[in-house]
Design a protein around this motif. Structure first.
Motif, PDB file in Angstrom:
ATOM      1  N   UNK A  79       0.833  -1.208   0.000  1.00  0.00           N
ATOM      2  CA  UNK A  79       0.000   0.000   0.000  1.00  0.00           C
ATOM      3  C   UNK A  79       0.864   1.253   0.000  1.00  0.00           C
ATOM      4  N   UNK A  80       1.950   1.223   0.787  1.00  0.00           N
ATOM      5  CA  UNK A  80       2.855   2.375   0.813  1.00  0.00           C
ATOM      6  C   UNK A  80       3.489   2.601  -0.554  1.00  0.00           C
ATOM      7  N   UNK A  81       3.936   1.473  -1.177  1.00  0.00           N
ATOM      8  CA  UNK A  81       4.547   1.599  -2.497  1.00  0.00           C
ATOM      9  C   UNK A  81       3.543   2.108  -3.526  1.00  0.00           C
ATOM     10  N   UNK A  82       2.325   1.584  -3.462  1.00  0.00           N
ATOM     11  CA  UNK A  82       1.285   2.042  -4.394  1.00  0.00           C
ATOM     12  C   UNK A  82       0.996   3.525  -4.184  1.00  0.00           C
ATOM     13  N   UNK A  83       0.922   3.939  -2.908  1.00  0.00           N
ATOM     14  CA  UNK A  83       0.678   5.360  -2.600  1.00  0.00           C
ATOM     15  C   UNK A  83       1.815   6.233  -3.121  1.00  0.00           C
ATOM     16  N   UNK A  84       3.064   5.766  -2.901  1.00  0.00           N
ATOM     17  CA  UNK A  84       4.216   6.533  -3.359  1.00  0.00           C
ATOM     18  C   UNK A  84       4.273   6.595  -4.884  1.00  0.00           C
ATOM     19  N   UNK A  85       4.011   5.458  -5.535  1.00  0.00           N
ATOM     20  CA  UNK A  85       4.016   5.437  -6.997  1.00  0.00           C
ATOM     21  C   UNK A  85       2.891   6.320  -7.549  1.00  0.00           C
ATOM     22  N   UNK A  86       1.757   6.297  -6.875  1.00  0.00           N
ATOM     23  CA  UNK A  86       0.645   7.146  -7.302  1.00  0.00           C
ATOM     24  C   UNK A  86       1.008   8.614  -7.176  1.00  0.00           C
ATOM     25  N   UNK A  87       1.678   8.950  -6.051  1.00  0.00           N
ATOM     26  CA  UNK A  87       2.109  10.333  -5.845  1.00  0.00           C
ATOM     27  C   UNK A  87       3.124  10.747  -6.912  1.00  0.00           C
ATOM     28  N   UNK A  88       4.087   9.848  -7.192  1.00  0.00           N
ATOM     29  CA  UNK A  88       5.088  10.148  -8.216  1.00  0.00           C
ATOM     30  C   UNK A  88       4.444  10.298  -9.590  1.00  0.00           C
ATOM     31  N   UNK A  89       3.462   9.419  -9.874  1.00  0.00           N
ATOM     32  CA  UNK A  89       2.776   9.500 -11.162  1.00  0.00           C
ATOM     33  C   UNK A  89       1.997  10.800 -11.276  1.00  0.00           C
ATOM     34  N   UNK A  90       1.334  11.191 -10.189  1.00  0.00           N
ATOM     35  CA  UNK A  90       0.594  12.444 -10.195  1.00  0.00           C
ATOM     36  C   UNK A  90       1.527  13.625 -10.401  1.00  0.00           C
ATOM     37  N   UNK A  91       2.700  13.552  -9.722  1.00  0.00           N
ATOM     38  CA  UNK A  91       3.688  14.627  -9.879  1.00  0.00           C
ATOM     39  C   UNK A  91       4.204  14.677 -11.317  1.00  0.00           C
ATOM     40  N   UNK A  92       4.435  13.488 -11.895  1.00  0.00           N
ATOM     41  CA  UNK A  92       4.912  13.437 -13.284  1.00  0.00           C
ATOM     42  C   UNK A  92       3.860  14.004 -14.239  1.00  0.00           C
ATOM     43  N   UNK A  93       2.595  13.685 -13.976  1.00  0.00           N
ATOM     44  CA  UNK A  93       1.513  14.206 -14.818  1.00  0.00           C
ATOM     45  C   UNK A  93       1.445  15.724 -14.716  1.00  0.00           C
TER      46      UNK A  93
END
Length: 332
Positions: A79-93
């Protein structure tokens, strides 16, 4: 006979009770496990078969509990990794969206910046060719204006090409230059650059340090270009007849300081002032023309000389730009 029957009954009762209690405890344990209580444990007393069964039950429950904890920890990490990846993806977007907006704005600015001198060249040529033949002096003046405008267009194209090649090392023509030579050259360049905008150099000061080796290893033309970019910004975003000061001092490094009393830069915009194609809202409102590449190019030049550039500004009061360049080692 009767005594034997009574004794048998009593023994049967005792045996059933001794068997019932462990079975009851085992049933409670299995019910607890079924309900999800993996911390439930059976008492382990004696050396009977029920004690061994209780020990095995407890080991099984402990193993299940450990497995559950590991699974929960693994799920938490996922869940932490998914949250972090989601945050990184949002930042990249968000970065892609910002880059797309900057690109659109940049293309619009480039179109305007390149079209303006091109239109001026064409207009000047059409005016010269229109009507009756003119005197050689008029044609000469027209050609000089065309040449000046063409040079401006060429400079803009060169700046763009230099930034496009920014991932490659800048080709520098390094030579030893004394700080006095640099100061004299920058003083003349500053006066000429500001005069184009109707602003005079308010003050120029050179502060040497006789204790230090007084020379730099630089590409003088590139350093002049970087300083002119800063001076040009100071002139563009300052009211007419406001002071612009240039100071050069030697203090373990060579410091070139340009200070103006212009519109200033907000704290938020100062974080992006060196970003490619970035233009502050105040600058865009005051001067719609511009590509937002000047300070980016300036930093690129200074850092190619292993130097540093920093901006301090107060909105509505002015801006102070400090450029630091390393001195040559005495043995170089």
């Amino acid at each position: 006979m009767i005594f034997g029957s009574i004794t048998a009954i009593l023994l049967a009762l005792l045996l059933s009770r001794s068997l019932y209690r462990p079975l009851e405890q085992l049933l409670k344990g299995t019910s607890a496990l079924a309900d999800g209580d993996l911390s439930y444990r059976l008492p382990e007393q004696g050396h009977s078969e029920f004690t061994m069964l209780s020990r095995s039950f407890n080991q099984m429950a402990a193993s299940l509990q450990n497995s559950l904890k590991k699974e929960e920890e693994h799920s938490r990490q996922i869940e932490q990794k998914v949250t972090e990846r989601t945050r990184q993806l949002q930042h990249a977007i968000e970065q892609l969206q910002s880059a797309e907006q900057q690109q659109k704005r940049f293309l619009a600015d480039v179109s305007h910046e390149l079209r303006t001198p091109a239109t001026a060249i064409r207009g000047e040529a059409e005016i010269s060719l229109r009507g009756q033949d003119k005197s050689p002096e008029i044609y000469k003046e027209s050609l000089l204006r065309i040449a000046d405008t063409a040079n401006q267009l060429s400079d803009r194209i060169d700046d763009l090409l230099m930034l496009i090649r920014g991932d490659q090392e800048m080709q520098l023509r390094l030579r030893s230059v004394t700080v006095e030579q640099l100061a004299q050259s920058l003083s003349k360049q500053a006066a000429a650059a500001l005069m184009q905008h109707g602003i005079t150099l308010h003050s120029f000061e050179y502060i040497p340090d006789e204790k230090l080796h007084n020379a730099l290893l630089i590409d003088l033309d590139k350093i002049q270009q970087a300083v002119i970019i800063v001076l040009d910004n100071a002139a563009r975003y300052s009211p007419a007849k406001t002071p612009v000061a240039l100071t050069i001092q030697v203090d373990s490094v060579v410091e070139i300081i340009i200070a103006d009393s212009g519109i200033g830069i907000s704290d938020d915009d100062q974080q992006h002032i060196f970003d490619r194609y970035f233009r502050a809202d105040g600058a865009r409102k005051l001067r719609p023309d511009g590509l937002g590449i000047g300070l980016c190019l300036c930093r690129y030049i200074i850092e190619s000389h292993h130097g540093q550039i920093a901006v301090e500004s107060t909105l509505g009061e002015g801006t102070r730009v400090k450029i630091e360049l390393p001195l040559m080692d005495e043995h170089e």
